[in-house]
Scaffold this motif. Structure first.
Motif, PDB file in Angstrom:
ATOM      1  N   SER A 182    -123.955 -33.608 -25.733  1.00 10.78           N
ATOM      2  CA  SER A 182    -122.690 -33.751 -25.007  1.00 10.78           C
ATOM      3  C   SER A 182    -122.753 -32.894 -23.760  1.00 10.78           C
ATOM      4  O   SER A 182    -122.986 -31.682 -23.837  1.00 10.78           O
ATOM      5  N   SER A 198    -113.678 -34.850 -26.865  1.00 10.45           N
ATOM      6  CA  SER A 198    -113.745 -36.305 -27.027  1.00 10.45           C
ATOM      7  C   SER A 198    -112.386 -36.917 -27.346  1.00 10.45           C
ATOM      8  O   SER A 198    -112.282 -38.138 -27.462  1.00 10.45           O
ATOM      9  N   ASP A 199    -111.333 -36.104 -27.490  1.00 13.21           N
ATOM     10  CA  ASP A 199    -110.002 -36.637 -27.804  1.00 13.21           C
ATOM     11  C   ASP A 199    -109.521 -37.575 -26.703  1.00 13.21           C
ATOM     12  O   ASP A 199    -109.488 -37.176 -25.525  1.00 13.21           O
ATOM     13  N   ASN A 242    -116.803 -29.267 -24.521  1.00 12.59           N
ATOM     14  CA  ASN A 242    -116.764 -30.729 -24.534  1.00 12.59           C
ATOM     15  C   ASN A 242    -115.604 -31.225 -25.390  1.00 12.59           C
ATOM     16  O   ASN A 242    -115.320 -30.673 -26.453  1.00 12.59           O
ATOM     17  N   THR A 249    -126.458 -39.550 -26.298  1.00  8.14           N
ATOM     18  CA  THR A 249    -126.025 -38.511 -27.227  1.00  8.14           C
ATOM     19  C   THR A 249    -126.792 -38.565 -28.537  1.00  8.14           C
ATOM     20  O   THR A 249    -127.320 -37.555 -29.018  1.00  8.14           O
ATOM     21  N   ARG A 295    -114.326 -35.800 -20.034  1.00  4.03           N
ATOM     22  CA  ARG A 295    -114.651 -35.394 -21.400  1.00  4.03           C
ATOM     23  C   ARG A 295    -115.083 -33.931 -21.514  1.00  4.03           C
ATOM     24  O   ARG A 295    -115.964 -33.571 -22.302  1.00  4.03           O
ATOM     25  N   ARG A 315    -122.942 -41.467 -23.297  1.00  4.20           N
ATOM     26  CA  ARG A 315    -122.784 -41.725 -24.728  1.00  4.20           C
ATOM     27  C   ARG A 315    -124.033 -42.380 -25.323  1.00  4.20           C
ATOM     28  O   ARG A 315    -124.355 -42.170 -26.494  1.00  4.20           O
ATOM     29  N   GLY A 332    -121.094 -37.341 -30.894  1.00  8.39           N
ATOM     30  CA  GLY A 332    -120.273 -36.855 -29.789  1.00  8.39           C
ATOM     31  C   GLY A 332    -118.819 -36.660 -30.153  1.00  8.39           C
ATOM     32  O   GLY A 332    -117.937 -36.881 -29.315  1.00  8.39           O
ATOM     33  N   ARG A 333    -118.530 -36.229 -31.379  1.00  6.72           N
ATOM     34  CA  ARG A 333    -117.161 -36.004 -31.830  1.00  6.72           C
ATOM     35  C   ARG A 333    -116.799 -34.544 -31.595  1.00  6.72           C
ATOM     36  O   ARG A 333    -117.143 -33.650 -32.362  1.00  6.72           O
ATOM     37  N   ASN A 334    -116.118 -34.293 -30.508  1.00  7.56           N
ATOM     38  CA  ASN A 334    -115.742 -32.927 -30.124  1.00  7.56           C
ATOM     39  C   ASN A 334    -114.222 -32.842 -30.020  1.00  7.56           C
ATOM     40  O   ASN A 334    -113.644 -33.125 -28.970  1.00  7.56           O
ATOM     41  N   ARG A 335    -113.580 -32.442 -31.115  1.00  6.72           N
ATOM     42  CA  ARG A 335    -112.133 -32.453 -31.180  1.00  6.72           C
ATOM     43  C   ARG A 335    -111.532 -31.112 -30.765  1.00  6.72           C
ATOM     44  O   ARG A 335    -112.070 -30.046 -31.082  1.00  6.72           O
TER      45      ARG A 335
END
Length: 327
Positions: A100, A36-37, A34, A110, A46, A107, A157-160
């Motif tokens: 995610s 999120s950028d 996943n 999540t 995503r 969203r 949902g912060r998936n960098r």
């Protein structure tokens, strides 16, 4: 050389790097990472491909690393190393319920799914970070497992892409058939068995669109023979053949099989379909199959497998001996 199947002990976990067998097809376990950028993936998707095999771990967007090197990086952390075995990879590829979920996620759900602990996804070390550790000869004992802060990342949902860990879930969150990964590797003879269920061809359509947009691969296919037009026994076939055209000009053959009941199906299968209108599109939530339902699915799969081999053989004859094929 003929392979032999042996029973393993329950606790004898198989490292991914040891799953390769000479003269046998490569086992490729398809999952999804996943992302999120903003701008890293197409709008609304995503997610990107993430695969496990005996040779590499990773994907085209997140980067990949040799599987043995990946495992060796965690030699000093036996508990963490267990997460990179074959059973673990298969479990991650089926982590369908997670906060995610790529293009299928929401969203608004999540936060609630994290609070409810509906979290089958796994935080997998980013191949880029592992490669950096090996390059700098740093065997850091920190972050062998994600810190508690990653729970907050999961919550929001912060998936960098550049994080130490990637949130890996069900491969269907990227592409449900695994077809795109075979095309990415340039395969020219592909069998695709679609068990996604439902009367539509959304999984096939999504795979064809991804193949064109990401790889420049065209698939010429006409699935009308698989459509029943409202009559459960009106489908003409359960297997069809398609043509693959790669960007470089090479061609291949795709044999696509789908669970449909036609007049050619065994009579007991037709009788079961008339009794159960959901068959053969039962939800995966239904785990309590009767003996007749199980046998009906088994029989459909057996016929589909036999017909798939026949179509691929016919395609090989046409390619190698056009005159004989015409006759």
């Amino acid at each position: 050389e003929q392979g032999v199947a042996l029973e393993r002990k329950f606790d004898d976990l198989v490292p991914l790097s040891e799953t390769a067998l000479r003269k046998w097809p490569t086992l490729l376990v398809c999952a999804a990472a996943n992302v999120s950028d903003p701008g890293a993936t197409p709008p609304g998707r995503r997610v990107t491909s993430f695969t496990f095999s005996a040779h590499t771990i990773g994907g085209p967007l997140v980067g990949a690393l040799n599987t043995k090197d990946f495992e060796d990086a965690f030699d000093s952390s036996p508990r963490r190393k267990r997460d990179f075995t074959l059973p673990a990879a298969v479990a991650m590829s089926g982590a369908a319920i997670s906060p995610s979920m790529g293009k299928t996620g929401s969203r608004s759900l999540t936060f609630l799914m994290t609070l409810a602990n509906m979290r089958l996804g796994v935080w997998v070390p980013n191949p880029r970070w592992v490669a950096g550790m090996k390059t700098s000869n740093r065997e850091s004992k920190r972050y062998r497992r994600p810190r508690p802060s990653y729970l907050l990342k999961e919550l929001f949902g912060r998936n960098r892409l550049d994080a130490r860990y990637l949130y890996v879930t069900d491969g269907g969150h990227y592409e449900n058939l695994g077809l795109v990964e075979l095309l990415r590797r340039g395969c020219t003879q592909i069998y695709c068995f679609d068990a996604s269920g439902g009367p539509t061809f959304s999984a096939l359509g999504d795979a064809i669109a991804l193949a064109r947009s990401e790889l420049g691969v065209e698939i010429d296919i006409d699935p009308t023979q698989l459509m029943s037009a409202g009559d459960p026994l009106r489908a003409e076939a359960n297997v069809i053949r398609a043509r693959i055209t790669y960007r470089c000009g090479d061609h291949g053959v795709l044999v696509y099989a789908r669970n449909v009941v036609s007049s050619r199906a065994p009579w007991d299968v037709q009788a079961h379909q008339l009794e159960d209108e959901r068959f053969p599109h039962d939800s995966t939530m239904d785990q309590l199959y009767t003996d007749q339902k199980f046998e009906s699915y088994r029989a459909l799969g057996e016929r589909a497998g036999e017909r798939s081999v026949e179509l691929m053989d016919e395609a090989a004859i046409r390619r190698l001996n056009p005159a004989r094929a015409a006759a």
